[in-house]
Design a protein around this motif. Structure first.
Motif, PDB file in Angstrom:
ATOM      1  N   GLU A 524       0.782  -1.232   0.000  1.00 43.67           N
ATOM      2  CA  GLU A 524       0.000   0.000   0.000  1.00 43.67           C
ATOM      3  C   GLU A 524       0.821   1.293   0.000  1.00 43.67           C
ATOM      4  N   TRP A 527       1.201   2.717  -3.476  1.00 38.38           N
ATOM      5  CA  TRP A 527       0.016   3.277  -4.128  1.00 38.38           C
ATOM      6  C   TRP A 527      -0.377   4.622  -3.509  1.00 38.38           C
ATOM      7  N   SER A 528      -0.190   4.778  -2.217  1.00 38.65           N
ATOM      8  CA  SER A 528      -0.486   6.065  -1.575  1.00 38.65           C
ATOM      9  C   SER A 528       0.395   7.163  -2.132  1.00 38.65           C
TER      10      SER A 528
END
Length: 658
Positions: A524, A527-528
């Motif tokens: 994650e 993607w952030s």
């Protein structure tokens, strides 16, 4: 005071579409569009702004057509997926009401306010409970709720107002007005007995007619304001002759601004004042201030303020601050104006409290003004976040507020936004974006932006502006593969894997969805970051051992990312690279502008897979183009780079951009 403009259409989230069809598209609300089509406002709105083709096509539509949604979306050039069936449309009751009213009138003012029309007693009581200030009565007999004050009842189709009273009522005391409405016979008899003389009744009717006629002429005049000035002024003067004070004001404004005839402007403003138009005092105040007749200017501003005009209060505050140098009195008037929703007064109060380091109060007023899209207030909020004044310091929030102000058209918002891109404050450093926003601010007349361009508008800066995202992607693929996009080999590639197995470099940018598909094990944090900075992928790879499949390297348009075997994310922006070192053919690291060092995790592994010299060359080029990289290429490296000619840059060599 703002000029009267053409009516707006309220779209999604309350946005007021005033200027052009793009505003309807950008804030599309299918339900409201259907309502405006049904009551005719959509066609009139488009016709007033010259969209003849769209008007012609809409006039052939029927809301009951099976393909109505598809056709209206095509005409307005809106994606049909935005037209949700669950959007609220004009309900059946309102449609029935509209159909009935159209039997009696085609007046656009009435049709535009169909939700304020009563066709039966139940609808009248519902409108009265909503405290509507204007209620239209259509063709029936209505028992008037006398306990409801401050209402104007306007008749359509000769309605009757039934007044349940045994004595004459002075409706003026309750601020109740009737226009084009008959009273019931019983109450008419009471009125006749009270007024006694028919002459008095005739005079009252004449005054009412004159007022209504003046209002209608004023509304008609505004339809010609932008298209036929001669007709516009003619109708305004006819309305003014009937005692319509707003028309007198508008004639004065025309002579002041369009004709620059100050004496005639004064004459019309003074007439408007006699009719109770408080804004005319404000305009007279401006004129006298320009003439340096400060005593008269102050008197006019004070008159407007005393009449409750919020802009009169605001300008009186400016007068005391700038002419009388009386800050205390100025702030008093600013606050009174702000409490009456005068947006410039809210903003100036915010700046005042900030100067006194009363940050909570400053932020309170700035946010109130920003909610009404006042750009200066947005800039102030951004600056407070930038400096950490009364709030936790956040370059990212500062950037967002500056961007908001810039997109509103504020030249200073553009300058502050450009500075964020130039320094990398709250956003990835992007020289081309900085250049773009400084250029827009300069075009808007901002002298600071013009000076910046004079100092930085070199050939090199313009070249950087031209360096597109696809050019970065093509450059990355050429360097890694050692061949041009057309297949011409320029040097021997280094990596050990074939293109199909490892080297996902295809000379074009990839969007986030493609990256997710190829790098499904990326964690994650990646993607952030890529979403936060609006990046596109230009090349990526994974370590092919199935056990270690979580290891990735991803090159984007702004930085390089590495996910190590433990799932930890490492990244380095190109813009801060000063030098790139390849040590012993198995270690690669970057020297950064703050004198720190960024090591490529698992360097040996990636060097074997991609090629250390290729990665080093690409990172050095990006550091030079988008940052302050100080490395000087050797003659051998320059010879190699001279062969890197990119189709995205019209076949030019990359050397021209460094």
């Amino acid at each position: 005071m703002a000029r009267i403009v053409k009516f707006a259409l309220e779209m999604k989230n309350g946005f007021q579409a005033r200027n052009n069809i793009n505003e309807l598209r950008n804030h599309f609300d299918y339900g409201k569009i259907v309502g405006y089509f049904t009551d005719g406002r959509l066609v009139r709105w488009l016709a007033n702004r010259g969209y003849e083709k769209e008007v012609t096509e809409l006039e052939s539509l029927n809301v009951n057509d099976d393909d109505f949604k598809k056709r209206i979306c095509e005409i307005l050039q809106v994606d049909e997926s935005l037209a949700y069936d669950e959007d609220n449309v004009m309900d059946e009751e309102l449609l029935n009401r509209l159909e009935k009213v159209r039997q009696y009138t085609a007046d656009k003012t009435i049709l535009d306010n169909i939700d304020k029309v009563a066709t039966n007693q139940k609808e009248l009581l519902e409108l009265a409970e909503k405290n509507e200030s204007e209620i239209y009565l259509c063709a029936e007999s209505f028992v008037i709720p006398l306990v409801v004050e401050n209402v104007t009842y306007i008749g359509i189709g000769n309605p009757t107002a039934v007044i349940k009273s045994s004595h004459y009522i002075d409706f003026a005391e309750s601020n109740i007005v009737f226009k084009n409405v008959n009273f019931n016979d019983e109450y008419n008899k009471i009125c006749d007995e009270f007024l006694a003389k028919e002459e008095i009744q005739a005079q009252l009717a004449e005054d009412s007619d004159r007022e209504a006629d003046g209002e209608m002429l004023w509304l008609e005049a505004n339809e010609y304001e932008d298209t036929d000035k001669e007709k516009y002024i003619q109708l305004l003067k006819e309305a003014a002759a009937l005692g319509h004070s707003r028309s007198m004001f508008d004639v004065g404004y025309y002579y002041e601004k369009d004709e620059e005839n100050i004496e005639l402007a004064k004459h019309w403003y003074e007439n408007a004042i006699q009719g109770g138009e408080s804004a005319a005092y404000t305009r007279l105040g401006h004129i006298y201030k320009e003439e340096k007749n400060y005593q008269k200017a102050e008197k006019c501003y004070k008159k407007a303020a005393d009449m409750g005009n919020e802009y009169g209060m605001y300008y009186l505050g400016l007068f005391y601050e700038n002419i009388r140098c009386d800050e205390k009195t100025a702030i008093t008037w600013y606050r009174k104006a702000a409490e009456l929703e005068c947006v410039p007064a809210m903003s100036i109060l915010a700046y005042y409290y900030r100067s006194r380091k009363e940050y909570n109060e400053a932020l309170l007023w700035a946010e109130k003004a920003a909610e009404k899209d006042y750009a200066d207030a947005k800039i102030l909020i951004g600056t407070m976040y930038y400096n950490g004044e009364g709030v936790e310091s956040s370059y990212r929030k500062a950037f967002e507020w500056y961007e908001n102000a810039a997109k509103d058209g504020s030249d200073w918002g553009m300058v502050y936004l450009a500075g964020c891109y130039e320094r990398g404050d709250g956003v990835a450093q992007n020289w081309s974006k900085a250049y773009e926003w400084y250029s827009k601010a300069a075009e808007a007349g901002n002298e600071n932006a013009q000076e910046w361009l004079e100092e930085n508008g070199s050939t090199e800066a313009k070249k950087i502006k031209q360096f597109s995202e696809n050019a970065i992607a093509e450059l990355c693929s050429v360097i890694i593969h050692g061949r041009l996009e057309n297949g011409t080999k320029i040097w021997q590639e280094e990596g050990s894997r074939s293109d199909g197995d490892f080297r996902l470099f295809n000379y074009k940018c990839w969007d986030v969805n493609y990256t997710r598909k190829k790098c499904y094990s990326l964690k994650e944090p990646f993607w952030s970051k890529i979403n936060e900075y609006n990046e596109l992928s230009i090349g990526m790879g994974y370590y092919p051992n199935i056990i270690d499949s979580c290891q990735y390297i991803v090159f984007t348009t702004k930085r390089v990312y590495v996910q190590d075997e433990d799932g930890n994310l490492h990244y380095c922006p190109y813009s801060i690279i000063k030098d790139v070192i390849l040590e012993n053919e198995n270690k690669l690291y970057c020297k950064l502008e703050d004198e720190s060092t960024w090591w490529l995790p698992d360097s040996k592994k990636w060097i074997n897979e991609i090629g250390g010299h290729s990665m080093r060359m690409f990172l050095l080029i990006m550091g030079k183009i988008f940052g302050e990289c100080e490395y000087n290429f050797s003659m051998n490296e320059i010879t190699m780079l001279s062969k890197v000619k990119l189709e995205s840059l019209g076949g030019k060599s990359i050397l021209e951009y460094m």
